[in-house]
Design a protein around this motif. Structure first.
Motif, short mmCIF file in Angstrom:
data_model
loop_
_atom_site.label_atom_id
_atom_site.label_comp_id
_atom_site.label_asym_id
_atom_site.label_seq_id
_atom_site.Cartn_x
_atom_site.Cartn_y
_atom_site.Cartn_z
N GLN A 16 0.83 -1.30 0.03
CA GLN A 16 0.16 0.12 -0.03
C GLN A 16 0.97 1.36 0.17
O GLN A 16 0.87 2.16 0.92
CB GLN A 16 -1.00 0.09 1.24
CG GLN A 16 -2.12 -1.12 1.29
CD GLN A 16 -2.70 -1.27 2.46
OE1 GLN A 16 -1.95 -1.81 3.51
NE2 GLN A 16 -3.94 -0.96 2.55
N VAL A 37 1.25 4.16 -1.88
CA VAL A 37 0.57 5.42 -2.22
C VAL A 37 -0.40 5.86 -0.83
O VAL A 37 0.03 7.00 -0.55
CB VAL A 37 -0.24 5.41 -3.50
CG1 VAL A 37 -1.01 6.73 -3.49
CG2 VAL A 37 0.35 4.99 -4.71
N TRP A 65 6.55 -3.39 -8.21
CA TRP A 65 5.29 -3.21 -8.28
C TRP A 65 5.03 -1.70 -7.56
O TRP A 65 4.20 -0.79 -8.30
CB TRP A 65 4.42 -4.12 -7.72
CG TRP A 65 2.98 -3.75 -7.81
CD1 TRP A 65 2.15 -3.80 -8.72
CD2 TRP A 65 2.28 -3.08 -6.65
NE1 TRP A 65 0.63 -3.50 -8.42
CE2 TRP A 65 1.01 -2.91 -6.98
CE3 TRP A 65 2.73 -2.57 -5.30
CZ2 TRP A 65 -0.12 -2.48 -6.09
CZ3 TRP A 65 1.57 -2.27 -4.61
CH2 TRP A 65 0.25 -2.08 -4.94
N ALA A 66 5.51 -1.42 -6.46
CA ALA A 66 5.14 -0.26 -5.72
C ALA A 66 5.68 0.96 -6.51
O ALA A 66 5.06 2.06 -6.41
CB ALA A 66 5.90 -0.27 -4.21
N GLU A 92 5.95 1.52 -9.36
CA GLU A 92 5.04 1.94 -10.55
C GLU A 92 3.75 2.68 -10.07
O GLU A 92 3.12 3.25 -10.74
CB GLU A 92 4.83 0.96 -11.45
CG GLU A 92 5.89 0.36 -12.30
CD GLU A 92 6.54 1.54 -13.05
OE1 GLU A 92 5.92 2.19 -13.61
OE2 GLU A 92 7.87 1.55 -13.09
N GLN A 93 3.40 2.32 -8.94
CA GLN A 93 2.05 2.99 -8.25
C GLN A 93 2.40 4.36 -7.82
O GLN A 93 1.35 5.10 -7.86
CB GLN A 93 1.65 2.17 -6.96
CG GLN A 93 1.66 0.81 -7.29
CD GLN A 93 0.88 0.21 -8.67
OE1 GLN A 93 0.03 0.68 -8.75
NE2 GLN A 93 1.54 -0.39 -9.30
N SER A 114 -5.17 -3.67 -1.70
CA SER A 114 -4.11 -3.47 -2.54
C SER A 114 -4.19 -4.26 -3.99
O SER A 114 -4.60 -5.15 -3.99
CB SER A 114 -2.89 -4.22 -1.81
OG SER A 114 -1.52 -4.16 -2.70
#
Length: 247
Positions: free
Chosen positions: A44, A46, A86-87, A89-90, A215
C-alpha cells in the motif's frame, strides 16, 4: 529541544499497522515523529505516503535503502524484490520526488539524550547491517565518523528491536512497523528523556484481509500473511543477516 520523539521504522507500505501506531496516544502527543526509512516498499505504498505526508511538519523523514530502490526502479533500474518494482510503478511523481530528496541522516536534540543521530541502517550507509550481537570492532567501524557529541544513534533496517551500548554510544533499533521479525505487532520507540521500546498490537486477521482486498499487488494476500503475521523469527533473521555483519 524535543521532549518526546516517536520513531517509526520499516513501515514497508503496510497501512493497517501504520494506522495502529499513529493512533497511539504517545505518538499523537509526541513533539516529532521520525521515520527512519523503508517507508513505502510494500502493498500500500501510495496510501502510506499520503497518510505520512498529512502529518506535515510533525514528521521528519530519513531515507532507507528500499526508498532509494523505489526511486531507482522508477528510473528503469529494477529491484530484485517484486513488491518494490510494483510499488515503484504505483507512486505519483510527487511521491517519487519526495523519496529521492530524503537525507541519509538527521541529528536532533532530544531531552535527556542530547544530540541523537537518526539513520536507516548505519550513519554511513543505508543498507549495511549491524545487529544486537555485532562485535565491538564492527560497531567502532560503522560509528567511526559520528561526531563525538552524539551519544545516541537510532536506526532501523533489520526489523528487530533492541538497545545496546556500543563504543560509548547508545544504539537503538525500534523494530519494524510493517515487517517485524520475532512476533506480530507494530514495533516502534519513544525517546525522551530515556528510550522506551514499544509494541502496538492490532487485529492481524483484519489487517491481512484489508491488505488483500485493498492492494492491487498480485501477491498482496501472501505478503500480508507472511509479514503482518511475522512468520520469520528473530533467531532466523539473525542467522540470515549474520554474514552481512562481516563475520
Amino acid at each position: 529541544m524535543l521532549n518526546r520523539v516517536a520513531v517509526l521504522s520499516d513501515i514497508h507500505g503496510a497501512l493497517p499497522a501504520l494506522e495502529a501506531v499513529l493512533a497511539e496516544p504517545d505518538v499523537a502527543a509526541a513533539d516529532l515523529i521520525v521515520l527512519t526509512g523503508d517507508i513505502a516498499a510494500g502493498p500500500q505504498p501510495v496510501e502510506v505516503l499520503d497518510v505520512l505526508a498529512g502529518l506535515g511538519d510533525r514528521a521528519c523523514w530519513v531515507r532507507g535503502n528500499a526508498d532509494r530502490e523505489l526511486v531507482e526502479a522508477r528510473a528503469g533500474r529494477p529491484s530484485p524484490i517484486d513488491v518494490s518494482n510494483w510499488a515503484a510503478e504505483q507512486l505519483r511523481d510527487d511521491q517519487v520526488a519526495r523519496l529521492a530528496a530524503l537525507p541519509l541522516t538527521v541529528t536532533l536534540e532530544v531531552a535527556g539524550l542530547g544530540p541523537v543521530l537518526f539513520c536507516h541502517a548505519t550513519p554511513r550507509d543505508d543498507e549495511e547491517v549491524v545487529l544486537v550481537d555485532s562485535r565491538m570492532e564492527r560497531w567502532a567501524e560503522v560509528l567511526a565518523d559520528v561526531p563525538a557529541e552524539v551519544g545516541t544513534v537510532v536506526c532501523g533496517h533489520t526489523h528487530m528491536p533492541f538497545t545496546r551500548l556500543a563504543d560509548l554510544r547508545l544504539f537503538v533499533n525500534p523494530g519494524s512497523i510493517g515487517m517485524p521479525y520475532g512476533g506480530p505487532g507494530a514495533f516502534w520507540a519513544l525517546l525522551g528523556p530515556g528510550v522506551d521500546l514499544r509494541r502496538t498490537p492490532f487485529d492481524v486477521d483484519a489487517a491481512c484481509a484489508r491488505v488483500a482486498a485493498e492492494s492491487g499487488f498480485p501477491d498482496a494476500a501472501d505478503w500480508a500473511d507472511e509479514y503482518l503475521r511475522s512468520r520469520h523469527s528473530d533467531a532466523a533473521a539473525l542467522t540470515v543477516f549474520a554474514p552481512r555483519d562481516g563475520r
